[in-house]
Design a protein around this motif. Structure first.
Motif, PDB file in Angstrom:
ATOM      1  N   ARG A   1       0.854  -1.184   0.000  1.00 46.70           N
ATOM      2  CA  ARG A   1       0.000   0.000   0.000  1.00 46.70           C
ATOM      3  C   ARG A   1       0.886   1.229   0.000  1.00 46.70           C
ATOM      4  O   ARG A   1       1.746   1.376   0.868  1.00 46.70           O
ATOM      5  CB  ARG A   1      -0.920   0.012   1.224  1.00 46.70           C
TER       6      ARG A   1
ATOM      7  N   THR B   1      -4.463   6.474  -1.618  1.00 47.37           N
ATOM      8  CA  THR B   1      -3.561   5.375  -1.283  1.00 47.37           C
ATOM      9  C   THR B   1      -3.725   4.315  -2.361  1.00 47.37           C
ATOM     10  O   THR B   1      -4.837   3.854  -2.616  1.00 47.37           O
ATOM     11  CB  THR B   1      -3.892   4.776   0.096  1.00 47.37           C
TER      12      THR B   1
ATOM     13  N   THR C   1      -2.766   0.578  -3.995  1.00 51.32           N
ATOM     14  CA  THR C   1      -2.295  -0.766  -3.658  1.00 51.32           C
ATOM     15  C   THR C   1      -1.890  -1.471  -4.943  1.00 51.32           C
ATOM     16  O   THR C   1      -2.632  -1.471  -5.923  1.00 51.32           O
ATOM     17  CB  THR C   1      -3.400  -1.572  -2.946  1.00 51.32           C
TER      18      THR C   1
ATOM     19  N   GLN D   1       5.592  -1.192   4.987  1.00 46.05           N
ATOM     20  CA  GLN D   1       4.269  -1.748   5.290  1.00 46.05           C
ATOM     21  C   GLN D   1       4.120  -2.067   6.765  1.00 46.05           C
ATOM     22  O   GLN D   1       3.023  -2.016   7.333  1.00 46.05           O
ATOM     23  CB  GLN D   1       4.018  -3.017   4.461  1.00 46.05           C
TER      24      GLN D   1
END
Length: 319
Positions: free
Chosen positions: A123, A295, A297, A314
């Motif tokens: 992420r 954000t 991913t 992370q």
């Protein structure tokens, strides 16, 4: 730039194999690492990557494929109503058996890119982008995308350009991607490359870029309909994040094509979704855009330079 003069099979036979970088049984391809002679110094060699892929069967010859194009077969097994053969096709100048891509001279980054990788999902918050990813992108020398500059300037692949929108800030070119053999329509693969050097990735898109993105969608749809008879909805547009090179571009493929990992969730973002998100963004051009605030991913391979720092980061996100 040092270049290797590859003009035919004799040039390829000078390749000295070192090791297999990747084997893809789905794409029927092998990616090999080795060396080729330096065209400027016969005593030196340059690292080279060669990707060999079997081409698709010629669907336009379906009526005679078995009766004329199959040169020989070997019986493997027979049981009840089922029979298995291994077969060999007739040599054909119109329908080559292999597509061969060469990268030379290949840098360590190229080698890592083409090496089979294990993926981890990460992420990327806006803070991580600013702290880890943006400095990584900014550190890339212009030479890494010189081949893109050559296309945009018309110094290379000029005859392949299907459409050119000339605006320096919001223009682009559309041309076939090197992954496509220019024959197999179900594997159709084009790319639209932005003229602007300031749009490095998805993160740099703003509402002001909407006309460019809509134009790419419109012109590519028109081109594939006129040239290859594909109707509306027959192609898929997507943008990679992380991309393989940091100069904004849009991938344009047959909607039925699933030949690469890059077209799957975790790296590919549909152009229509990108347009929709930008349409929802504030009409004010002040402050960060929606793609700077998101954000994101995505999957990172263990050969990527961002792998270790992003994987470590992370842990902090999970705390």
């Amino acid at each position: 730039m040092i270049r290797v003069a590859l003009k035919g099979v004799d040039s390829l036979r000078l390749f000295k194999f070192e090791r297999i970088l990747n084997e893809d049984p789905v794409a029927h391809s092998l990616t090999l690492l080795g060396t080729l002679p330096d065209v400027n110094d016969s005593d030196k060699t340059l690292q080279a990557i060669i990707r060999v892929e079997k081409t698709a069967l010629p669907a336009q010859q379906a009526t005679t494929l078995v009766t004329h194009f199959v040169k020989d077969v070997q019986l493997m097994e027979n049981t009840d109503i089922y029979t298995w053969f291994m077969g060999w096709l007739e040599a054909s100048r119109e329908h080559p058996d292999l597509k061969i891509n060469v990268v030379c001279p290949a840098t360590e980054l190229h080698i890592r890119k083409y090496t089979k990788q294990d993926l981890v999902m990460v992420r990327e918050t806006p803070e991580l982008f600013q702290r880890i990813v943006k400095p990584y992108i900014d550190a890339f020398p212009p030479s890494r995308t010189q081949w893109v500059e050559d296309i945009l300037s018309g110094e290379s692949e000029a005859e392949k350009i299907l459409h050119r929108a000339p605006s320096p800030d919001y223009g682009y070119v559309i041309l076939p991607d090197m992954k496509w053999d220019l024959i197999t329509i179900p594997a159709l693969y084009l790319v639209a490359i932005a003229n602007s050097r300031s749009i490095r990735s998805l993160r740099d898109l703003r509402k002001i870029h909407l006309p460019m993105l809509r134009s790419i969608r419109f012109e590519a749809t028109r081109i594939v309909k006129e040239k290859w008879g594909l109707t509306d909805g027959a192609i898929r547009f997507f943008v990679h994040y992380q991309p393989s090179y940091y100069h904004f571009h849009v991938h344009i493929v047959n909607a039925n094509y699933y030949g690469t990992m890059g077209s799957t969730v975790g790296q590919a973002h549909l152009l229509d979704d990108i347009i929709s998100l930008l349409e929802l963004d504030s009409d004010s051009y002040e402050g960060p855009s929606i793609f700077e605030r998101l954000t994101l991913t995505y999957g990172l391979g263990n050969q990527h330079d961002l792998y270790e720092p992003m994987k470590q980061a992370q842990t902090d996100l999970d705390d």
